[in-house]
Design a protein around this motif. Structure first.
Motif, PDB file in Angstrom:
ATOM      1  N   ALA A 115       0.740  -1.089   0.080  1.00  0.00           N
ATOM      2  CA  ALA A 115      -0.130   0.020  -0.028  1.00  0.00           C
ATOM      3  C   ALA A 115       0.855   1.225   0.098  1.00  0.00           C
ATOM      4  CB  ALA A 115      -1.006   0.117   1.232  1.00  0.00           C
ATOM      5  N   LEU A 116       0.642   2.156  -0.866  1.00  0.00           N
ATOM      6  CA  LEU A 116       1.380   3.416  -1.022  1.00  0.00           C
ATOM      7  C   LEU A 116       0.382   4.523  -0.270  1.00  0.00           C
ATOM      8  CD1 LEU A 116       3.480   5.441  -1.702  1.00  0.00           C
ATOM      9  CD2 LEU A 116       2.537   5.328  -4.254  1.00  0.00           C
ATOM     10  N   VAL A 117       0.560   5.284   0.831  1.00  0.00           N
ATOM     11  CA  VAL A 117      -0.258   6.017   1.386  1.00  0.00           C
ATOM     12  C   VAL A 117       0.487   7.566   1.106  1.00  0.00           C
ATOM     13  CG1 VAL A 117      -1.064   6.925   3.410  1.00  0.00           C
ATOM     14  CG2 VAL A 117      -0.621   4.306   3.129  1.00  0.00           C
ATOM     15  N   LEU A 118      -0.299   8.358   0.121  1.00  0.00           N
ATOM     16  CA  LEU A 118       0.287   9.695  -0.181  1.00  0.00           C
ATOM     17  C   LEU A 118      -0.184  10.465   1.111  1.00  0.00           C
ATOM     18  CD1 LEU A 118      -0.968   9.903  -3.839  1.00  0.00           C
ATOM     19  CD2 LEU A 118       1.235   9.226  -2.992  1.00  0.00           C
ATOM     20  N   GLY A 119       0.706  11.022   1.523  1.00  0.00           N
ATOM     21  CA  GLY A 119       0.355  12.039   2.844  1.00  0.00           C
ATOM     22  C   GLY A 119       0.482  11.048   4.195  1.00  0.00           C
ATOM     23  N   GLY A 120       0.983   9.766   3.994  1.00  0.00           N
ATOM     24  CA  GLY A 120       1.006   9.058   4.978  1.00  0.00           C
ATOM     25  C   GLY A 120       2.286   9.042   6.217  1.00  0.00           C
ATOM     26  N   GLN A 121       3.059  10.074   5.676  1.00  0.00           N
ATOM     27  CA  GLN A 121       4.453  10.272   6.574  1.00  0.00           C
ATOM     28  C   GLN A 121       3.927  11.098   7.789  1.00  0.00           C
ATOM     29  OE1 GLN A 121       8.008  10.937   4.650  1.00  0.00           O
ATOM     30  NE2 GLN A 121       8.476  12.848   5.975  1.00  0.00           N
ATOM     31  N   SER A 122       3.021  12.333   7.956  1.00  0.00           N
ATOM     32  CA  SER A 122       2.760  12.957   8.822  1.00  0.00           C
ATOM     33  C   SER A 122       1.354  13.381   8.878  1.00  0.00           C
ATOM     34  CB  SER A 122       3.882  14.379   8.565  1.00  0.00           C
ATOM     35  OG  SER A 122       3.303  15.006   7.378  1.00  0.00           O
ATOM     36  N   GLY A 123       0.412  12.972   8.030  1.00  0.00           N
ATOM     37  CA  GLY A 123      -0.856  13.523   8.067  1.00  0.00           C
ATOM     38  C   GLY A 123      -1.702  12.762   9.048  1.00  0.00           C
ATOM     39  N   LEU A 124      -2.874  13.319   9.543  1.00  0.00           N
ATOM     40  CA  LEU A 124      -3.624  12.882  10.890  1.00  0.00           C
ATOM     41  C   LEU A 124      -4.230  11.533  10.362  1.00  0.00           C
ATOM     42  CD1 LEU A 124      -4.771  12.934  13.435  1.00  0.00           C
ATOM     43  CD2 LEU A 124      -6.761  14.447  12.397  1.00  0.00           C
ATOM     44  N   LEU A 125      -4.839  11.367   9.197  1.00  0.00           N
ATOM     45  CA  LEU A 125      -5.364  10.087   8.509  1.00  0.00           C
ATOM     46  C   LEU A 125      -4.305   9.270   7.778  1.00  0.00           C
ATOM     47  CD1 LEU A 125      -7.709   8.108   7.618  1.00  0.00           C
ATOM     48  CD2 LEU A 125      -8.067   9.868   5.797  1.00  0.00           C
ATOM     49  N   GLY A 126      -3.468   9.817   7.124  1.00  0.00           N
ATOM     50  CA  GLY A 126      -2.157   9.363   6.550  1.00  0.00           C
ATOM     51  C   GLY A 126      -1.554   8.168   7.580  1.00  0.00           C
ATOM     52  N   MET A 127      -1.187   8.684   8.798  1.00  0.00           N
ATOM     53  CA  MET A 127      -0.650   7.798   9.771  1.00  0.00           C
ATOM     54  C   MET A 127      -1.218   6.610  10.269  1.00  0.00           C
ATOM     55  SD  MET A 127       1.928  10.780  11.885  1.00  0.00           S
ATOM     56  CE  MET A 127       0.547  11.909  12.239  1.00  0.00           C
ATOM     57  N   SER A 128      -2.590   7.192  10.422  1.00  0.00           N
ATOM     58  CA  SER A 128      -3.459   5.893  10.842  1.00  0.00           C
ATOM     59  C   SER A 128      -3.436   4.674   9.640  1.00  0.00           C
ATOM     60  CB  SER A 128      -4.754   6.339  11.145  1.00  0.00           C
ATOM     61  OG  SER A 128      -4.755   7.238  12.657  1.00  0.00           O
ATOM     62  N   LEU A 129      -3.881   5.206   8.749  1.00  0.00           N
ATOM     63  CA  LEU A 129      -3.871   4.264   7.710  1.00  0.00           C
ATOM     64  C   LEU A 129      -2.554   3.413   7.346  1.00  0.00           C
ATOM     65  CD1 LEU A 129      -5.619   6.546   4.743  1.00  0.00           C
ATOM     66  CD2 LEU A 129      -6.466   4.417   5.663  1.00  0.00           C
ATOM     67  N   ALA A 130      -1.457   4.170   7.310  1.00  0.00           N
ATOM     68  CA  ALA A 130      -0.232   3.423   7.355  1.00  0.00           C
ATOM     69  C   ALA A 130      -0.070   2.356   8.460  1.00  0.00           C
ATOM     70  CB  ALA A 130       0.967   4.419   7.279  1.00  0.00           C
ATOM     71  N   ALA A 148      -0.076  -1.784   7.831  1.00  0.00           N
ATOM     72  CA  ALA A 148       1.067  -2.425   8.317  1.00  0.00           C
ATOM     73  C   ALA A 148       0.621  -3.664   9.210  1.00  0.00           C
ATOM     74  CB  ALA A 148       2.025  -1.910   8.848  1.00  0.00           C
ATOM     75  N   HIS A 149      -0.069  -3.253  10.229  1.00  0.00           N
ATOM     76  CA  HIS A 149      -0.823  -4.388  11.146  1.00  0.00           C
ATOM     77  C   HIS A 149      -1.458  -5.386  10.481  1.00  0.00           C
ATOM     78  CE1 HIS A 149      -3.298  -5.758  14.403  1.00  0.00           C
ATOM     79  NE2 HIS A 149      -2.187  -5.640  15.215  1.00  0.00           N
ATOM     80  N   ASP A 150      -1.755  -5.250   9.144  1.00  0.00           N
ATOM     81  CA  ASP A 150      -2.824  -6.190   8.743  1.00  0.00           C
ATOM     82  C   ASP A 150      -1.713  -7.162   7.553  1.00  0.00           C
ATOM     83  OD1 ASP A 150      -5.298  -7.235   7.915  1.00  0.00           O
ATOM     84  OD2 ASP A 150      -4.943  -6.554   5.960  1.00  0.00           O
ATOM     85  N   GLY A 151      -0.614  -6.678   7.853  1.00  0.00           N
ATOM     86  CA  GLY A 151       0.442  -7.599   6.849  1.00  0.00           C
ATOM     87  C   GLY A 151       0.880  -7.083   5.692  1.00  0.00           C
ATOM     88  N   TRP A 152       0.492  -5.784   5.277  1.00  0.00           N
ATOM     89  CA  TRP A 152       0.789  -5.165   4.125  1.00  0.00           C
ATOM     90  C   TRP A 152       2.248  -4.494   4.345  1.00  0.00           C
ATOM     91  CZ3 TRP A 152      -2.776  -3.463   0.010  1.00  0.00           C
ATOM     92  CH2 TRP A 152      -4.283  -3.944   0.099  1.00  0.00           C
ATOM     93  N   GLU A 153       3.016  -4.484   3.104  1.00  0.00           N
ATOM     94  CA  GLU A 153       4.027  -3.541   2.955  1.00  0.00           C
ATOM     95  C   GLU A 153       3.476  -2.144   2.737  1.00  0.00           C
ATOM     96  OE1 GLU A 153       8.000  -2.710   0.072  1.00  0.00           O
ATOM     97  OE2 GLU A 153       6.582  -4.489  -0.331  1.00  0.00           O
ATOM     98  N   VAL A 154       3.963  -1.154   3.516  1.00  0.00           N
ATOM     99  CA  VAL A 154       3.766   0.006   3.437  1.00  0.00           C
ATOM    100  C   VAL A 154       4.497   1.111   3.096  1.00  0.00           C
ATOM    101  CG1 VAL A 154       2.592   2.028   4.723  1.00  0.00           C
ATOM    102  CG2 VAL A 154       1.721  -0.319   5.187  1.00  0.00           C
ATOM    103  N   SER A 155       4.495   2.022   1.974  1.00  0.00           N
ATOM    104  CA  SER A 155       5.166   3.236   1.721  1.00  0.00           C
ATOM    105  C   SER A 155       4.667   4.361   1.958  1.00  0.00           C
ATOM    106  CB  SER A 155       5.694   2.773   0.091  1.00  0.00           C
ATOM    107  OG  SER A 155       6.667   3.789   0.025  1.00  0.00           O
ATOM    108  N   VAL A 156       5.126   5.278   2.379  1.00  0.00           N
ATOM    109  CA  VAL A 156       4.322   6.512   2.683  1.00  0.00           C
ATOM    110  C   VAL A 156       5.321   7.737   2.155  1.00  0.00           C
ATOM    111  CG1 VAL A 156       3.517   5.919   5.157  1.00  0.00           C
ATOM    112  CG2 VAL A 156       5.782   7.112   4.988  1.00  0.00           C
ATOM    113  N   THR A 157       4.497   8.891   1.950  1.00  0.00           N
ATOM    114  CA  THR A 157       5.097  10.156   1.408  1.00  0.00           C
ATOM    115  C   THR A 157       4.727  11.367   2.345  1.00  0.00           C
ATOM    116  OG1 THR A 157       3.146  11.126   0.157  1.00  0.00           O
ATOM    117  CG2 THR A 157       4.463   9.180  -0.954  1.00  0.00           C
ATOM    118  N   PRO A 158       5.667  12.393   2.264  1.00  0.00           N
ATOM    119  CA  PRO A 158       5.440  13.591   2.854  1.00  0.00           C
ATOM    120  C   PRO A 158       4.302  14.332   2.179  1.00  0.00           C
ATOM    121  CG  PRO A 158       7.401  13.863   1.795  1.00  0.00           C
ATOM    122  CD  PRO A 158       6.916  12.557   1.324  1.00  0.00           C
TER     123      PRO A 158
END
Length: 294
Positions: A9-24, A28-38
Motif C-alpha cells: 500500500a502506498l499512502v500519499l501523505g502517510g508520513q505526517s498526516g492525521l489520517l495518513g499515519m493511521s492508514l499506514a 502494516a498491522h494487517d500484513g501489508w508492506e507500506v510506503s508513505v510520502t510527505p
C-alpha cells in the motif's frame, strides 16, 4: 482485493498526516508492506513524474490523503486550495490510468451545504459553500470524470486521532488549565476516529466494491457535545458552554448539519461503525495515558 501478505500500500501523505499515519499503521498491522510520502512536492503535479513514481513504487493500492485542509485560510488562498484539492487528484488519476492500480481518495462532509436536516446520502447533491468544500467536491468530480475502473472515494468528517493536532486534543489542552470554555453548538456532524476510519477503509477495500462511500463513526454530535464528552472522559472540571456560531465568527461558511449516512458502507462490508462516543473515550484515555507516561 485479495489478502496476500505481500501486497503493498502506498499512502500519499502517510508520513505526517492525521489520517495518513493511521492508514499506514492499520495496513502494516494487517500484513501489508507500506510506503508513505510527505506532503506533495512540485514533481507530484506533473503526470509523467507521478506515473514514474507509481511505476517505481509498484504498489497494489494507492491511498490519497493529500489535501489542503485549512478551511478558513482557503478563503484567502483559493488557488492553492484548488491546486491541491482539485487539480492534484486529477493528476493522480491520470498518472494511474492504465496501470491497473486501485485508488482510494478521501473527501469530506464539507461538500454539502448543511441545509438538509437528515443524514446525507452519497447521491445527495454536493452543493458546498466554502472554498475548501468546493475544491474537494471538484476533486471528486475530476476523478470520476476519468472513468477509472478501480476507484474508491470515501467522504469522511470531523477527524480526531493520535499523533497529530486535532479538535479534541485542542479542547483537552484548553480545558486542562481553564474553568470553562465556549464551544459552538449549532453545527452538527459525524465525529470520526482515524484508527477506526483506517480499519473500516481496509475492510471496504477488501470487498472490491468500488464507488463512492460515506464513512464515519456512528451517531451525531455538535462541536460542543464532542468537546464536552472529551472533557468528561479526561476527568477535567472545566465547564463546556454552548455558544452559537455567530459568537465564534469564522471566515469560511461551515455546514450547519453534515451528518453522513454510512449504510452503503455497512451494506458492502457487514460492518456498522461503532459510536463516536466509544471512540472519543478510547482516544482520550490513550492520550491521558501517554501524557502520564511522559
Amino acid at each position: 482485493m485479495s489478502e496476500e501478505a505481500s501486497q503493498k500500500a502506498l499512502v500519499l501523505g502517510g508520513q505526517s498526516g492525521l489520517l495518513g499515519m493511521s492508514l499506514a499503521e492499520a495496513f502494516a498491522h494487517d500484513g501489508w508492506e507500506v510506503s508513505v510520502t510527505p506532503r506533495p512536492e512540485h514533481w507530484a503535479y506533473d503526470v509523467e513524474s507521478l506515473r514514474e513514481f507509481f511505476q517505481k513504487e509498484s504498489p497494489d493500492l494507492v491511498l490519497n490523503t493529500w489535501a489542503y485542509t485549512q478551511v478558513d485560510l482557503a478563503e484567502d488562498e483559493p488557488e492553492e486550495a484548488r491546486r491541491v484539492n482539485k487539480i492534484l487528484p486529477g493528476i493522480i488519476g491520470k498518472a494511474l490510468k492504465g496501470l491497473d492500480i486501485p485508488l482510494v481518495h478521501y473527501s469530506t462532509d464539507f461538500v454539502f451545504d448543511g441545509k438538509k436536516g437528515t443524514p446525507y446520502l452519497e447521491d445527495d447533491k454536493a452543493d458546498a459553500e466554502s472554498v475548501y468544500g468546493k475544491t474537494k467536491r471538484d476533486g471528486e468530480k475530476a476523478l470520476l470524470d476519468l472513468g477509472l475502473d478501480k476507484l474508491f472515494i470515501i467522504r469522511t468528517a470531523w477527524l480526531f486521532g493520535p499523533k497529530k493536532k486535532n479538535f479534541v486534543k485542542t479542547m483537552l489542552t484548553l480545558c486542562k488549565d481553564r474553568e470553562n470554555i465556549g464551544v459552538v453548538h449549532d453545527q452538527v456532524g459525524s465525529p470520526t476516529y482515524t484508527p477506526d476510519l483506517a480499519q473500516y477503509s481496509l475492510a471496504l477495500i477488501k470487498t472490491g466494491q468500488y464507488g463512492l462511500y460515506h464513512l464515519a463513526n456512528s451517531g451525531r454530535a455538535s462541536w460542543c457535545e464532542l468537546a464536552s464528552e472529551a472533557v468528561r472522559a479526561a476527568g477535567y472540571s472545566c465547564t463546556v458552554n454552548p455558544i452559537p456560531s455567530e459568537d465564534y465568527p469564522q471566515k469560511a461558511q461551515r455546514p450547519a448539519f453534515s451528518v453522513l449516512d454510512t449504510s452503503r458502507f455497512t451494506q458492502a462490508t457487514g460492518i456498522t461503525p461503532r459510536p463516536w462516543l466509544q471512540a472519543v473515550q478510547e482516544y482520550v484515555y490513550s492520550e491521558t495515558a501517554e501524557n502520564l507516561s511522559q
